[in-house]
Design a protein around this motif. Structure first.
Motif, mmCIF file in Angstrom:
data_model
loop_
_atom_site.group_PDB
_atom_site.id
_atom_site.type_symbol
_atom_site.label_atom_id
_atom_site.label_comp_id
_atom_site.label_asym_id
_atom_site.label_seq_id
_atom_site.Cartn_x
_atom_site.Cartn_y
_atom_site.Cartn_z
ATOM 1 N N GLU A 45 -6.925 -4.214 -10.171
ATOM 2 C CA GLU A 45 -5.602 -3.842 -9.644
ATOM 3 C C GLU A 45 -5.713 -3.295 -8.226
ATOM 4 O O GLU A 45 -4.815 -3.497 -7.401
ATOM 5 C CB GLU A 45 -4.953 -2.797 -10.559
ATOM 6 N N TYR A 46 -6.816 -2.634 -7.951
ATOM 7 C CA TYR A 46 -7.043 -2.059 -6.617
ATOM 8 C C TYR A 46 -7.327 -3.153 -5.586
ATOM 9 O O TYR A 46 -7.274 -2.907 -4.382
ATOM 10 C CB TYR A 46 -8.209 -1.070 -6.704
ATOM 11 N N GLN A 56 -4.790 6.516 -4.409
ATOM 12 C CA GLN A 56 -4.548 5.077 -4.516
ATOM 13 C C GLN A 56 -5.080 4.514 -5.832
ATOM 14 O O GLN A 56 -4.474 3.608 -6.414
ATOM 15 C CB GLN A 56 -5.196 4.340 -3.334
ATOM 16 N N LEU A 57 -6.173 5.069 -6.309
ATOM 17 C CA LEU A 57 -6.712 4.605 -7.586
ATOM 18 C C LEU A 57 -5.864 5.086 -8.752
ATOM 19 O O LEU A 57 -5.758 4.391 -9.764
ATOM 20 C CB LEU A 57 -8.159 5.071 -7.748
ATOM 21 N N VAL A 58 -5.247 6.248 -8.603
ATOM 22 C CA VAL A 58 -4.302 6.706 -9.636
ATOM 23 C C VAL A 58 -3.134 5.725 -9.716
ATOM 24 O O VAL A 58 -2.691 5.357 -10.808
ATOM 25 C CB VAL A 58 -3.805 8.135 -9.334
ATOM 26 N N PHE A 108 -4.291 2.747 -11.514
ATOM 27 C CA PHE A 108 -4.390 3.086 -12.943
ATOM 28 C C PHE A 108 -3.018 3.014 -13.615
ATOM 29 O O PHE A 108 -2.865 2.442 -14.708
ATOM 30 C CB PHE A 108 -4.986 4.486 -13.083
ATOM 31 N N LEU A 109 -2.006 3.574 -12.964
ATOM 32 C CA LEU A 109 -0.659 3.568 -13.548
ATOM 33 C C LEU A 109 -0.110 2.147 -13.667
ATOM 34 O O LEU A 109 0.611 1.831 -14.615
ATOM 35 C CB LEU A 109 0.274 4.436 -12.701
ATOM 36 N N GLN A 110 -0.465 1.291 -12.702
ATOM 37 C CA GLN A 110 0.013 -0.094 -12.747
ATOM 38 C C GLN A 110 -0.571 -0.854 -13.938
ATOM 39 O O GLN A 110 0.097 -1.718 -14.517
ATOM 40 C CB GLN A 110 -0.354 -0.815 -11.444
ATOM 41 N N VAL A 111 -1.801 -0.542 -14.302
ATOM 42 C CA VAL A 111 -2.447 -1.265 -15.405
ATOM 43 C C VAL A 111 -2.438 -0.455 -16.704
ATOM 44 O O VAL A 111 -3.143 -0.790 -17.657
ATOM 45 C CB VAL A 111 -3.897 -1.666 -15.049
ATOM 46 N N LEU A 112 -1.642 0.590 -16.742
ATOM 47 C CA LEU A 112 -1.606 1.443 -17.929
ATOM 48 C C LEU A 112 -1.283 0.674 -19.211
ATOM 49 O O LEU A 112 -1.919 0.926 -20.252
ATOM 50 C CB LEU A 112 -0.617 2.586 -17.715
#
Length: 354
Positions: free
Chosen positions: A196-197, A333-335, A338-342
């Motif tokens: 995702e990053y 940015q990694l958070v 993370f939220l996008q792929v939760l």
């Protein structure tokens, strides 16, 4: 009959000469020596079809021919045949001048015989070039076989290495608790966040493989601390923190990119974005990307898993903590990644429950 003798007898020879009498003499000479697979062409313009349909082991080629001379034939062969299919070419010509000889050799010919040729000389040259051609072909085949074996061996070693990595990661987890799937979940979480990053496939695959060893250093921590059901004392916590340096040392000096990344993760996944982590108090992007990614994956899974000292948190509560630690414990940015792929991370958690 020796293998090479069989190969020589089975050789396919192409004779190109616009003079039918010359063709007959060459064919008779070759057949007298046991060569039977002879194709003769008197019209060079027909050669394209021959090179498409057949593979030749040797070409005997006249230079002086109408419409398409021997040099033009050499040029055609260079365009149509790759290096492995380009057979030795012996030029046959009445021209004995040095310029023609050099031009023929520069354009891909292997040898040059002047007419009228000596029968013994012709057969000797044919034999030498065919032997070299078949030796080269055999060497190519052996190299290809060796390359396949090397690839198979390399794949077997890579598979063994991956299995060793996963089992080593699980060994550390079994000493800590019974969450045998923790290393698998962290691996898949880290890979999802990296994707995702926007990291490339190589990095994403590598972090997915290396991250199961993030806590391998727990092997060097005593059970009384690892399995303590309550809160650790300050001294016990200092001992527990040593697992990152132990893990880094266990995995250090690896020759492979994979082990180097695993060592990096083991050493840095408890660093914090604000510089208040351990063991070196690295801050921001001074923390390797792999360590910043695994930090989120490890904390989320630790929070949502049952441990000897705590109950599992609901996913929403764990996500809330990670959001609050954005820019403090975790890379902002990694958070976001993370939220996008939760949703995917929650699916992984469900698929790999303890």
């Amino acid at each position: 009959m020796p293998e090479m003798a069989k190969a020589l007898e089975a050789s396919s020879i192409l004779v190109v000469d616009d003079n039918a009498t010359n063709i007959q003499v060459i064919e008779a000479t070759l057949k007298s020596a046991g060569y039977e697979r002879i194709t003769s062409v008197t019209k060079p313009l027909e050669l394209t079809q021959h090179f498409v349909q057949s593979q030749y082991d040797l070409v005997l080629l006249d230079i002086n021919m109408p419409l398409m001379d021997g040099f033009a034939v050499l040029s055609l062969m260079s365009q149509m045949l790759d290096r492995d299919r380009f057979p030795p070419v012996v030029m046959l010509t009445a021209q004995a001048d040095e310029d023609s000889r050099i031009k023929a050799l520069d354009n891909g010919a292997s040898d040059y015989i002047t007419k009228p040729f000596n029968r013994t000389e012709l057969l000797k040259r044919v034999n030498i070039h065919l032997e070299n051609w078949h030796f080269k072909r055999r060497l190519r085949e052996e190299n290809q076989t060796l390359e396949v074996k090397v690839q198979e061996r390399t794949q077997a070693l890579e598979t063994a290495q991956l299995e060793m990595i996963y089992r080593l990661g699980r060994a550390a987890e079994y000493r800590d608790n019974e969450t045998g799937n923790h290393v698998k979940r962290v691996s898949l979480f880290a890979q999802a966040i990296a994707e995702e990053y926007g990291m490339d496939k190589h990095f994403c695959d590598l972090i997915g493989i290396a991250s199961p060893m993030h806590d391998v250093g727990k092997i060097g921590v005593s059970d009384t601390i690892l399995l303590k059901p309550g809160k650790l004392t300050d001294d016990e916590y200092l001992v527990m923190k040593e697992h990152v340096t132990i893990g880094g040392e266990i995995l250090s000096n690896g020759q492979s990119e994979l082990l180097q990344l695993a060592a990096e993760i083991a050493l840095t996944h408890h660093e914090k974005y604000n510089g208040k982590g351990y063991p070196h108090g690295l801050k921001g992007e001074a923390i390797p990307l792999s360590g910043r990614i695994v930090a989120i994956a490890d904390v989320y899974d630790a929070l949502t898993s049952t441990r000897p000292y705590k109950e599992a948190w609901p996913s929403e509560k764990a996500v809330g903590l990670i959001e609050r630690e954005k820019g403090e414990h975790f890379d902002p940015q990694l958070v976001d990644a993370f939220l996008q792929v939760l949703p995917r991370i929650r699916e992984i958690s469900a698929d790999y429950q303890d």
